[in-house]
Write a protein that holds these residues in place. Structure first.
Motif, PDB file in Angstrom:
ATOM      1  N   VAL A 230       0.965  -1.244   0.159  1.00 54.98           N
ATOM      2  CA  VAL A 230       0.080   0.035   0.115  1.00 54.98           C
ATOM      3  C   VAL A 230       0.743   1.254   0.167  1.00 54.98           C
ATOM      4  CG1 VAL A 230      -1.910  -1.191   1.112  1.00 54.98           C
ATOM      5  CG2 VAL A 230      -0.137  -0.145   2.425  1.00 54.98           C
ATOM      6  N   THR A 231       0.267   2.538  -0.089  1.00 52.32           N
ATOM      7  CA  THR A 231       1.076   3.718  -0.374  1.00 52.32           C
ATOM      8  C   THR A 231       0.702   4.652   1.164  1.00 52.32           C
ATOM      9  OG1 THR A 231       1.298   3.731  -2.754  1.00 52.32           O
ATOM     10  CG2 THR A 231       1.451   5.665  -1.292  1.00 52.32           C
ATOM     11  N   MET A 232       1.747   5.162   1.582  1.00 54.05           N
ATOM     12  CA  MET A 232       1.345   6.357   2.700  1.00 54.05           C
ATOM     13  C   MET A 232       2.039   7.548   2.155  1.00 54.05           C
ATOM     14  SD  MET A 232       3.058   6.040   6.493  1.00 54.05           S
ATOM     15  CE  MET A 232       2.586   7.294   7.772  1.00 54.05           C
ATOM     16  N   LYS A 233       1.187   8.570   2.197  1.00 54.73           N
ATOM     17  CA  LYS A 233       1.585   9.773   1.782  1.00 54.73           C
ATOM     18  C   LYS A 233       1.235  10.917   2.946  1.00 54.73           C
ATOM     19  CE  LYS A 233      -3.254  10.968   0.334  1.00 54.73           C
ATOM     20  NZ  LYS A 233      -4.247  11.249  -0.790  1.00 54.73           N
ATOM     21  N   ASP A 234       1.733  11.960   2.352  1.00 54.29           N
ATOM     22  CA  ASP A 234       1.652  13.143   3.453  1.00 54.29           C
ATOM     23  C   ASP A 234       2.641  13.064   4.803  1.00 54.29           C
ATOM     24  OD1 ASP A 234      -0.225  14.349   1.815  1.00 54.29           O
ATOM     25  OD2 ASP A 234      -1.927  13.523   2.792  1.00 54.29           O
ATOM     26  N   VAL A 235       3.566  12.387   4.438  1.00 57.41           N
ATOM     27  CA  VAL A 235       4.693  12.167   5.539  1.00 57.41           C
ATOM     28  C   VAL A 235       5.668  13.456   5.568  1.00 57.41           C
ATOM     29  CG1 VAL A 235       6.219  10.955   6.809  1.00 57.41           C
ATOM     30  CG2 VAL A 235       4.277   9.722   5.902  1.00 57.41           C
ATOM     31  N   PRO A 236       5.791  14.254   6.466  1.00 57.76           N
ATOM     32  CA  PRO A 236       6.679  15.464   6.350  1.00 57.76           C
ATOM     33  C   PRO A 236       8.230  14.970   5.974  1.00 57.76           C
ATOM     34  CG  PRO A 236       6.195  15.193   8.526  1.00 57.76           C
ATOM     35  CD  PRO A 236       5.214  14.225   7.565  1.00 57.76           C
ATOM     36  N   ARG A 237       9.058  15.952   5.046  1.00 62.90           N
ATOM     37  CA  ARG A 237      10.349  15.542   4.897  1.00 62.90           C
ATOM     38  C   ARG A 237      11.215  15.572   5.950  1.00 62.90           C
ATOM     39  NH1 ARG A 237      11.941  18.704  -0.927  1.00 62.90           N
ATOM     40  NH2 ARG A 237      13.887  17.153  -0.517  1.00 62.90           N
ATOM     41  N   SER A 238      10.714  16.072   7.005  1.00 66.21           N
ATOM     42  CA  SER A 238      11.711  16.289   8.377  1.00 66.21           C
ATOM     43  C   SER A 238      11.640  14.761   8.775  1.00 66.21           C
ATOM     44  CB  SER A 238      11.264  17.107   9.320  1.00 66.21           C
ATOM     45  OG  SER A 238       9.817  16.811   9.546  1.00 66.21           O
ATOM     46  N   ALA A 239      11.004  13.851   8.604  1.00 67.09           N
ATOM     47  CA  ALA A 239      10.791  12.317   9.221  1.00 67.09           C
ATOM     48  C   ALA A 239      12.025  11.656   8.704  1.00 67.09           C
ATOM     49  CB  ALA A 239       9.476  11.584   8.694  1.00 67.09           C
ATOM     50  N   LYS A 240      12.624  10.925   9.832  1.00 64.30           N
ATOM     51  CA  LYS A 240      13.829  10.038   9.420  1.00 64.30           C
ATOM     52  C   LYS A 240      13.285   8.717   9.331  1.00 64.30           C
ATOM     53  CE  LYS A 240      16.617  13.539  10.665  1.00 64.30           C
ATOM     54  NZ  LYS A 240      17.518  14.038   9.690  1.00 64.30           N
ATOM     55  N   LEU A 241      13.362   8.416   7.927  1.00 60.83           N
ATOM     56  CA  LEU A 241      13.013   6.963   7.413  1.00 60.83           C
ATOM     57  C   LEU A 241      14.118   6.112   7.291  1.00 60.83           C
ATOM     58  CD1 LEU A 241      10.154   8.448   4.752  1.00 60.83           C
ATOM     59  CD2 LEU A 241       9.880   8.014   7.065  1.00 60.83           C
ATOM     60  N   HIS A 242      13.566   4.528   7.201  1.00 59.68           N
ATOM     61  CA  HIS A 242      14.594   3.785   7.333  1.00 59.68           C
ATOM     62  C   HIS A 242      13.710   2.447   6.618  1.00 59.68           C
ATOM     63  CE1 HIS A 242      16.448   6.140  10.557  1.00 59.68           C
ATOM     64  NE2 HIS A 242      17.766   5.914   9.785  1.00 59.68           N
ATOM     65  N   LYS A 243      14.431   1.840   5.845  1.00 63.10           N
ATOM     66  CA  LYS A 243      13.635   0.539   5.108  1.00 63.10           C
ATOM     67  C   LYS A 243      13.459  -0.357   6.380  1.00 63.10           C
ATOM     68  CE  LYS A 243      13.913  -3.005   1.615  1.00 63.10           C
ATOM     69  NZ  LYS A 243      14.602  -3.512   0.719  1.00 63.10           N
ATOM     70  N   GLY A 244      12.093  -0.845   6.431  1.00 62.19           N
ATOM     71  CA  GLY A 244      11.626  -1.809   7.396  1.00 62.19           C
ATOM     72  C   GLY A 244      11.102  -1.303   8.613  1.00 62.19           C
ATOM     73  N   ASP A 245      11.044   0.108   8.821  1.00 64.46           N
ATOM     74  CA  ASP A 245      10.525   0.580  10.010  1.00 64.46           C
ATOM     75  C   ASP A 245       8.907   0.416   9.730  1.00 64.46           C
ATOM     76  OD1 ASP A 245      12.679   2.039  10.753  1.00 64.46           O
ATOM     77  OD2 ASP A 245      12.320   3.917  10.164  1.00 64.46           O
ATOM     78  N   THR A 246       8.423   0.239  11.166  1.00 65.53           N
ATOM     79  CA  THR A 246       6.911  -0.099  11.282  1.00 65.53           C
ATOM     80  C   THR A 246       5.917   1.098  10.976  1.00 65.53           C
ATOM     81  OG1 THR A 246       7.671  -2.104  12.589  1.00 65.53           O
ATOM     82  CG2 THR A 246       5.199  -1.493  12.544  1.00 65.53           C
ATOM     83  N   VAL A 247       4.909   1.032  10.157  1.00 64.14           N
ATOM     84  CA  VAL A 247       3.729   1.852  10.539  1.00 64.14           C
ATOM     85  C   VAL A 247       2.738   1.363  11.070  1.00 64.14           C
ATOM     86  CG1 VAL A 247       2.166   3.185   8.722  1.00 64.14           C
ATOM     87  CG2 VAL A 247       4.679   3.048   8.174  1.00 64.14           C
ATOM     88  N   VAL A 248       1.955   2.164  11.949  1.00 64.32           N
ATOM     89  CA  VAL A 248       0.774   1.562  12.738  1.00 64.32           C
ATOM     90  C   VAL A 248      -0.229   2.528  12.523  1.00 64.32           C
ATOM     91  CG1 VAL A 248       2.330   0.370  14.313  1.00 64.32           C
ATOM     92  CG2 VAL A 248       1.663   2.722  14.787  1.00 64.32           C
ATOM     93  N   THR A 249      -1.461   2.212  13.080  1.00 62.95           N
ATOM     94  CA  THR A 249      -2.635   3.092  13.072  1.00 62.95           C
ATOM     95  C   THR A 249      -2.423   4.333  13.985  1.00 62.95           C
ATOM     96  OG1 THR A 249      -3.608   1.706  14.775  1.00 62.95           O
ATOM     97  CG2 THR A 249      -4.290   1.530  12.306  1.00 62.95           C
ATOM     98  N   SER A 250      -2.777   5.613  13.715  1.00 60.79           N
ATOM     99  CA  SER A 250      -2.567   6.721  14.775  1.00 60.79           C
ATOM    100  C   SER A 250      -3.563   6.859  15.881  1.00 60.79           C
ATOM    101  CB  SER A 250      -2.934   7.770  14.118  1.00 60.79           C
ATOM    102  OG  SER A 250      -4.332   7.965  13.455  1.00 60.79           O
ATOM    103  N   GLY A 251      -4.536   6.171  15.555  1.00 63.68           N
ATOM    104  CA  GLY A 251      -5.520   6.252  16.887  1.00 63.68           C
ATOM    105  C   GLY A 251      -6.620   7.468  16.511  1.00 63.68           C
ATOM    106  N   PHE A 252      -6.361   7.917  15.601  1.00 64.50           N
ATOM    107  CA  PHE A 252      -7.036   9.208  15.360  1.00 64.50           C
ATOM    108  C   PHE A 252      -8.443   9.199  15.109  1.00 64.50           C
ATOM    109  CE2 PHE A 252      -3.081  12.289  14.735  1.00 64.50           C
ATOM    110  CZ  PHE A 252      -2.913  12.174  16.045  1.00 64.50           C
TER     111      PHE A 252
END
Length: 299
Positions: free
Chosen positions: A212-234
């Motif tokens: 799937v695709t995740m969008k609107d993540v700010p460029r200030s974020a430190k991203l690494h391959k394999g990092d986990t993405v979870v539900t925000s709870g919002f």
């Protein structure tokens, strides 16, 4: 009887030979340590293989009960997750003098700072599509089991979808693998990076059932391959910290863009989905009524 006697007379020499052969082998194994050891090792090896095959066959025929047991255990663990409760500071509302007349158990309940927010129900998948633009999953639980539209659904490893319709005994889930098509809008929801906390939106781009695709993540974020993405709870549909997937690749679409676009490898294997858990938000109606009334006041 006559035929039996004829048979024994005809093969008497053969049976006598076998009897003498067995007697000889018994004497050999009893009187020679080496031969006895070889015999025992061989017998243990053969019996071990037979027991292994027998256990494999027995395990195969008990797979259903084993799976049902695991589903029940997972359900019990989900019910105890910290995200299934919402903190309420009720202790300050009750005076200690008032509590003295109650038993210890009653006092603990009155002083409790937790209110259950999410309730889970297990269900078996009876139909599932993966390779269509709009994919649906049918489960063997319905309205009589407390299943209603707009309830979130997760699998053993992560997010699955949202209940679309429910009959008395069945419910149909709109899968996370759903792209906007005609009257059906794509399934998208709020998510966040588990390590750093940046928020984004997850949706299916329709290319394959594993990403799937995740969008609107700010460029200030430190991203690494394999990092986990979870539900925000919002959202009122899913609790926070439910697994969605893991970062596979990421890029910035345009130089002037202020956000990343991330491709996620899904945590849920939709090609082998057998059991799911339907989530009921017990406080959802109260939350939505308050939000609706607030919006009407501001118009």
């Amino acid at each position: 009887m006559r035929n039996l006697i004829i048979f024994l007379r005809r093969y008497f020499n053969f049976f006598l030979f076998l009897l003498l052969e067995v007697i000889c082998l018994i004497f050999v194994f009893r009187t020679n340590n080496f031969q006895r050891t070889v015999y025992l090792n061989s017998a243990n090896g053969v019996s071990g293989k037979l027991y292994t095959r027998y256990n494999d066959i027995q395990y195969y025929f008990h797979l259903k009960s084993t799976n049902d047991s695991l589903v029940s255990e997972n359900l019990a663990l989900l019910q105890q997750l910290p995200t299934s409760f919402e903190e309420k500071d009720t202790a300050s509302q009750v005076k200690f003098d008032t509590l003295r007349k109650f038993t210890n158990d009653t006092a603990r309940k009155l002083l409790s700072t937790e209110v259950r927010k999410f309730l889970y129900r297990s269900a078996k998948v009876v139909n599932n599509s993966v390779n269509k633009p709009v994919n649906f999953i049918t489960i063997n639980r319905g309205s009589k089991d407390g299943i209603r539209p707009n309830m979130g659904v997760i699998g053993p490893n992560g997010v699955v979808g949202v209940v679309r319709t429910a009959s008395e005994n069945y419910a149909v889930i709109i899968s996370l693998l759903t792209k906007s098509s005609g009257s059906t809008s794509s399934f998208s929801f709020s998510s966040r990076l588990k390590n750093s906390g940046e928020i984004g939106t997850v949706y299916w781009d329709g290319y394959d059932g594993g990403h799937v695709t995740m969008k609107d993540v700010p460029r200030s974020a430190k991203l690494h391959k394999g990092d986990t993405v979870v539900t925000s709870g919002f959202s009122a549909v899913f609790p926070e910290n439910m697994n969605i997937g893991y970062i596979d690749t990421f890029y910035v679409g345009e130089k002037a863009s202020t956000s990343f676009t991330i491709r996620l490898k899904l945590a849920t294997n939709f090609y082998n989905l057998q059991y799911v858990y339907v989530i009921e938000n017990l406080l959802r109606d109260e939350q939505e009524r308050l939000e609706d009334s607030t919006r009407k006041m501001l118009k």
